[in-house]
Motif scaffolding. Structure first.
Motif, PDB file in Angstrom:
ATOM      1  N   PHE A 106       0.866  -1.168   0.000  1.00 20.57           N
ATOM      2  CA  PHE A 106       0.000   0.000   0.000  1.00 20.57           C
ATOM      3  C   PHE A 106       0.902   1.215   0.000  1.00 20.57           C
ATOM      4  O   PHE A 106       1.834   1.315   0.797  1.00 20.57           O
TER       5      PHE A 106
ATOM      6  N   VAL B 183       1.023   5.407   0.077  1.00 22.24           N
ATOM      7  CA  VAL B 183       0.315   6.655   0.328  1.00 22.24           C
ATOM      8  C   VAL B 183       1.096   7.771  -0.346  1.00 22.24           C
ATOM      9  O   VAL B 183       2.304   7.897  -0.156  1.00 22.24           O
TER      10      VAL B 183
ATOM     11  N   LEU C  58     -11.719  -3.175  -5.906  1.00 21.44           N
ATOM     12  CA  LEU C  58     -10.300  -3.044  -5.549  1.00 21.44           C
ATOM     13  C   LEU C  58      -9.486  -2.393  -6.662  1.00 21.44           C
ATOM     14  O   LEU C  58      -8.411  -1.865  -6.413  1.00 21.44           O
ATOM     15  N   GLU C  59      -9.994  -2.437  -7.881  1.00 22.98           N
ATOM     16  CA  GLU C  59      -9.261  -1.867  -9.012  1.00 22.98           C
ATOM     17  C   GLU C  59      -9.005  -0.375  -8.843  1.00 22.98           C
ATOM     18  O   GLU C  59      -8.059   0.165  -9.402  1.00 22.98           O
ATOM     19  N   ASP C  60      -9.842   0.315  -8.035  1.00 22.70           N
ATOM     20  CA  ASP C  60      -9.635   1.743  -7.783  1.00 22.70           C
ATOM     21  C   ASP C  60      -8.355   1.997  -6.985  1.00 22.70           C
ATOM     22  O   ASP C  60      -7.871   3.127  -6.931  1.00 22.70           O
ATOM     23  N   TYR C  61      -7.813   0.967  -6.332  1.00 25.28           N
ATOM     24  CA  TYR C  61      -6.591   1.117  -5.551  1.00 25.28           C
ATOM     25  C   TYR C  61      -5.379   0.504  -6.251  1.00 25.28           C
ATOM     26  O   TYR C  61      -4.264   0.698  -5.821  1.00 25.28           O
TER      27      TYR C  61
ATOM     28  N   HIS D  36      -9.574   9.178  -7.940  1.00 25.04           N
ATOM     29  CA  HIS D  36      -9.193   8.095  -7.017  1.00 25.04           C
ATOM     30  C   HIS D  36      -8.469   8.611  -5.784  1.00 25.04           C
ATOM     31  O   HIS D  36      -7.884   7.840  -5.042  1.00 25.04           O
ATOM     32  N   GLY D  37      -8.502   9.926  -5.568  1.00 24.74           N
ATOM     33  CA  GLY D  37      -7.870  10.500  -4.392  1.00 24.74           C
ATOM     34  C   GLY D  37      -8.866  11.356  -3.641  1.00 24.74           C
ATOM     35  O   GLY D  37     -10.053  11.398  -3.967  1.00 24.74           O
TER      36      GLY D  37
ATOM     37  N   PHE E 285      -3.683  10.077  -1.813  1.00 31.34           N
ATOM     38  CA  PHE E 285      -4.027   8.881  -2.567  1.00 31.34           C
ATOM     39  C   PHE E 285      -3.581   7.653  -1.788  1.00 31.34           C
ATOM     40  O   PHE E 285      -2.581   7.696  -1.074  1.00 31.34           O
ATOM     41  N   LEU E 286      -4.289   6.555  -1.987  1.00 29.63           N
ATOM     42  CA  LEU E 286      -3.868   5.245  -1.525  1.00 29.63           C
ATOM     43  C   LEU E 286      -3.810   4.368  -2.771  1.00 29.63           C
ATOM     44  O   LEU E 286      -4.799   4.245  -3.491  1.00 29.63           O
ATOM     45  N   ALA E 287      -2.649   3.800  -3.034  1.00 24.74           N
ATOM     46  CA  ALA E 287      -2.458   3.027  -4.263  1.00 24.74           C
ATOM     47  C   ALA E 287      -1.754   1.712  -3.953  1.00 24.74           C
ATOM     48  O   ALA E 287      -1.101   1.572  -2.928  1.00 24.74           O
ATOM     49  N   MET E 288      -1.889   0.770  -4.878  1.00 29.57           N
ATOM     50  CA  MET E 288      -1.184  -0.514  -4.787  1.00 29.57           C
ATOM     51  C   MET E 288      -0.509  -0.770  -6.133  1.00 29.57           C
ATOM     52  O   MET E 288      -1.003  -1.522  -6.965  1.00 29.57           O
TER      53      MET E 288
END
Length: 194
Positions: free
Chosen positions: A122, A124, A176-179, A141-142, A155-158
């Motif tokens: 994850f 940030v 989950l695709e949004d992350y 997405h943020g 933002f939180l991204a993977m």
């Protein structure tokens, strides 16, 4: 511009059994205890023996190793590419792109085909933008929050996960695709950019 000046690693060693001392292997340099007065002695090149006194240890150190996730930041102003230095004092429509790269991946065979599989991290990402200079902020997405003087874009991204799980997730997990983002974009109208 996203280039790295220094990498600081923060570690927390949880001493759940209350040991008086324990060893910790690390290649970090300039290590300092940031929350207590516990000290360590070196045992070899990379082994620290902490005099923990039954406490958890919180420490920081620096490294030159590539972190698990890296970022490349690019800017456009009114549709033209611009450097961070040249952006100072300018006005117009600004687009900041943060390209995230997960550096912890390996080729694996899944369901009979080879694909790149990344370690899930994850990530940030946050930017503080003064309200006097930045308006009409958009962060797909943020989230954008403000305290009247400063706006915080988060933002939180993977990164890497879209490639890892692409076509494998059931419909129930499609949110989950949004992350599973590899690129984050902030757009704003800017005046006298700082």
């Amino acid at each position: 511009d996203g280039s790295v000046d220094k990498i600081i690693v923060s570690d927390w060693i949880k001493n759940s059994v209350g040991s008086n001392s324990f060893s910790d292997k690390s290649e970090l340099t300039n290590v300092e205890n940031v929350k207590g007065d516990e000290t360590y002695t070196m045992n070899g090149d990379h082994m620290r023996v902490w005099d923990a006194q039954g406490n958890d240890i919180y420490y920081q150190g620096t490294t030159t190793q590539t972190p698990p996730v890296t970022v490349d930041i690019t800017y456009t102003l009114d549709g033209r590419s611009i450097t961070a230095d040249a952006l100072a004092g300018k006005s117009g429509h600004l687009v900041m792109r943060l390209a995230l790269t997960n550096n912890e991946g390996q080729e694996m065979e899944i369901a009979g085909s080879r694909r790149k599989v990344y370690t899930p991290f994850f990530t940030v990402a946050a930017a503080t933008l003064p309200t006097g200079s930045y308006t009409n902020i958009a962060a797909q997405h943020g989230t954008v929050q403000t305290d009247a003087k400063t706006q915080l874009v988060c933002f939180l991204a993977m990164p890497g996960m879209a490639e890892t799980f692409g076509g494998l997730l059931p419909e129930a997990l499609s949110g989950l695709e949004d992350y599973m983002l590899d690129e984050l974009v902030i757009e704003a109208d800017v005046k006298d950019c700082t």
